[in-house]
Structures are given as structure tokens and as C-alpha cells.
Scaffold this motif. Sequence first.
Motif, PDB file in Angstrom:
ATOM      1  N   THR A  55      -5.343   6.805   4.829  1.00 61.72           N
ATOM      2  CA  THR A  55      -6.809   6.772   4.791  1.00 61.72           C
ATOM      3  C   THR A  55      -7.383   5.577   5.557  1.00 61.72           C
ATOM      4  O   THR A  55      -8.602   5.465   5.669  1.00 61.72           O
ATOM      5  CB  THR A  55      -7.331   6.715   3.336  1.00 61.72           C
ATOM      6  OG1 THR A  55      -7.033   5.426   2.763  1.00 61.72           O
ATOM      7  CG2 THR A  55      -6.744   7.828   2.484  1.00 61.72           C
ATOM      8  N   TYR A  88       0.830  -1.207   0.000  1.00 59.51           N
ATOM      9  CA  TYR A  88       0.000   0.000   0.000  1.00 59.51           C
ATOM     10  C   TYR A  88       0.863   1.256   0.000  1.00 59.51           C
ATOM     11  O   TYR A  88       1.845   1.343   0.722  1.00 59.51           O
ATOM     12  CB  TYR A  88      -0.908   0.004   1.238  1.00 59.51           C
ATOM     13  CG  TYR A  88      -1.705  -1.269   1.357  1.00 59.51           C
ATOM     14  CD1 TYR A  88      -2.875  -1.438   0.624  1.00 59.51           C
ATOM     15  CD2 TYR A  88      -1.273  -2.307   2.174  1.00 59.51           C
ATOM     16  CE1 TYR A  88      -3.598  -2.616   0.718  1.00 59.51           C
ATOM     17  CE2 TYR A  88      -1.996  -3.475   2.274  1.00 59.51           C
ATOM     18  CZ  TYR A  88      -3.162  -3.632   1.541  1.00 59.51           C
ATOM     19  OH  TYR A  88      -3.866  -4.803   1.634  1.00 59.51           O
ATOM     20  N   GLU A 148      -2.216   6.133   0.783  1.00 59.39           N
ATOM     21  CA  GLU A 148      -3.370   5.243   0.954  1.00 59.39           C
ATOM     22  C   GLU A 148      -3.462   4.776   2.403  1.00 59.39           C
ATOM     23  O   GLU A 148      -4.545   4.721   2.982  1.00 59.39           O
ATOM     24  CB  GLU A 148      -3.272   4.033   0.015  1.00 59.39           C
ATOM     25  CG  GLU A 148      -4.468   3.101   0.137  1.00 59.39           C
ATOM     26  CD  GLU A 148      -4.397   1.896  -0.789  1.00 59.39           C
ATOM     27  OE1 GLU A 148      -5.247   1.003  -0.631  1.00 59.39           O
ATOM     28  OE2 GLU A 148      -3.511   1.845  -1.651  1.00 59.39           O
TER      29      GLU A 148
END
Length: 192
Positions: A99, A92, A96
Motif C-alpha cells: 500500500t 512492515y 502493508e
Amino acid sequence: MKYSPSTNAFYHPAVHGHAIPADAVAVSPEDHAALLAAQARGQIIRPGENGCPVAITPAAPPAPTRAELYTAKQAEIRDGAESMLTALAAEYAPLERQTWDQQAAEAEALQADADAPAPLVRAIAATRGMPVGELAARILANRRAWVAVSGHVVGQRLAYQDTLEATRGLDDAQAAETIQNINPVYTLPEDA
């Protein structure tokens, strides 16, 4: 071949000519070769008696202090855990990962109320062509898995740190031995 004790260097008359220091002494080709071989084995060349070069074994570096051992082991413990978690999250992108908390909060809200406002989860689901409820369930499953894995790794790190901190009450020799015997190896939980 000549050797200068003041510069600790070899000079070849055909190469260096008149630039050879005045204190240079003659060195046979055999002695020069032997000195270079000794240097290749880790010895150092220094001036000996009468300025002639000798190969000596360098003194061992001083043993690290207790504070140096402690600091180095603390870094090893911390960096090992960080490396393990970074590798697990490598799929990831950093933005990202930022979040994840919002995704989890919105997914929990959607599990409680399918009409709850969840702009991030709804946008991800729409872009993926996936039902919002299915994505919310996946997000929460991923969150549970990450919490279990990261909690396991952090717990291991803290256990190693506890062992390290327990050395503060030991004498220097016991502390050094205990610190050197801490081997931080990180594993995943069995059900991961």
C-alpha cells in the motif's frame, strides 16, 4: 578387524560373522585406529596394495570456472542488497508494503488539497486517531527516507555489478582475481 577392498568397509568377525566379504584382509587394531584417526582429519580410506586399507588425502576440488565465479559473485551482490533492504522493511508486513505507493499518492494529493479523495490515508488516520494532514506529512517523510535509503543500497549494488561486468574484458586469471576481490558490503547513507 578385517577390511574389504571391494566394499571399502571394515568388518568385525564377532559382529559380522560369515557376512564378511571373501576379499577381506586382516587389519591390526593399531592400524584400524590410525586409519580412523586419519579419516577424522579429513583423509579418506581406500584400498592400497594387496587390498590393504590406506588413508589418502583427497584431491583438491577443481578450481571454479570463470562462469561459476561470475554467477556466484552476482548472486552474492544481489542477495546482499536484498538482505539489507528486507531487514530495513522488516517492521512492515508485506501486504502493508504493497500500500506504500497508494499511501504516498494520496498523501501528496492531500498536501496539495486537504479535501482530496484519499480513502486509504483517511481510514488509517481515523483508526489511529490522528489528523489526516499529520499522517500525510509522516507518510511523505517516510517515503523520502525510504527512497534515500533504498536508492543508496541499490546504487551500491549496481556499482558492484558494474565492477563485476567489467571483468568480461579481462583474461581468465585477471577476471578470477578481480571477481574474488569484489566484497559487497552494504551501508546506509550517512544521514539515515
